[in-house]
Scaffold this motif. Structure first.
Motif, PDB file in Angstrom:
ATOM      1  N   SER A  77       0.836  -1.201   0.000  1.00  0.00           N
ATOM      2  CA  SER A  77       0.000   0.000   0.000  1.00  0.00           C
ATOM      3  C   SER A  77       0.874   1.256   0.000  1.00  0.00           C
ATOM      4  N   ARG A  78       0.288   2.364  -0.426  1.00  0.00           N
ATOM      5  CA  ARG A  78       0.989   3.649  -0.376  1.00  0.00           C
ATOM      6  C   ARG A  78       1.434   3.944   1.053  1.00  0.00           C
ATOM      7  N   LYS A  79       0.583   3.618   2.022  1.00  0.00           N
ATOM      8  CA  LYS A  79       0.936   3.847   3.426  1.00  0.00           C
ATOM      9  C   LYS A  79       2.206   3.087   3.788  1.00  0.00           C
ATOM     10  N   SER A  80       2.268   1.816   3.443  1.00  0.00           N
ATOM     11  CA  SER A  80       3.459   1.013   3.740  1.00  0.00           C
ATOM     12  C   SER A  80       4.701   1.589   3.073  1.00  0.00           C
ATOM     13  N   LYS A  81       4.548   2.027   1.842  1.00  0.00           N
ATOM     14  CA  LYS A  81       5.682   2.589   1.111  1.00  0.00           C
ATOM     15  C   LYS A  81       6.150   3.902   1.732  1.00  0.00           C
ATOM     16  N   GLU A  82       5.223   4.730   2.206  1.00  0.00           N
ATOM     17  CA  GLU A  82       5.625   5.978   2.878  1.00  0.00           C
ATOM     18  C   GLU A  82       6.364   5.682   4.176  1.00  0.00           C
ATOM     19  N   LEU A  83       5.913   4.660   4.915  1.00  0.00           N
ATOM     20  CA  LEU A  83       6.602   4.294   6.157  1.00  0.00           C
ATOM     21  C   LEU A  83       8.000   3.752   5.854  1.00  0.00           C
ATOM     22  N   LEU A  84       8.134   2.962   4.800  1.00  0.00           N
ATOM     23  CA  LEU A  84       9.453   2.492   4.380  1.00  0.00           C
ATOM     24  C   LEU A  84      10.346   3.667   3.986  1.00  0.00           C
ATOM     25  N   ALA A  85       9.795   4.573   3.205  1.00  0.00           N
ATOM     26  CA  ALA A  85      10.570   5.735   2.766  1.00  0.00           C
ATOM     27  C   ALA A  85      11.006   6.586   3.964  1.00  0.00           C
TER      28      ALA A  85
END
Length: 90
Positions: free
Chosen positions: A18-26
């Protein structure tokens, strides 16, 4: 810059993650590579992507684990950004 902007949009779009997961990774990566602007950017974008304050705090914790002592200082900056953006969106 136009190409980088497109890559940014494509990379953070919903997919298998999800976009949320990717933002947290970033955000976690931004902390470990010590990028002040990136930290603020990804805290800011994690909130509308659906990340809660606890999720962001946990991502910061993982970054500190992986980044060691210097990541502690940048993790603090991410928490300050979270406080500021959370106040402005309330």
């Amino acid at each position: 810059m136009r190409s980088f902007g497109q890559m940014h949009r494509d990379s953070l779009a919903d997919g298998a993650l999800s976009r949320k997961s990717k933002e947290l990774l970033a955000l976690a990566i931004a902390i470990t590579v010590r990028c002040d602007g990136c930290i603020a950017f990804h805290v800011h974008d994690a909130l509308p992507a659906g990340a809660g304050q606890e999720e962001i705090a946990e991502a910061i914790g993982v970054a500190v684990l992986m980044g060691g002592g210097p990541a502690v200082m940048y993790g603090c900056e991410a928490l300050q950004a979270l406080e500021q953006f959370a106040k402005s969106s309330a």
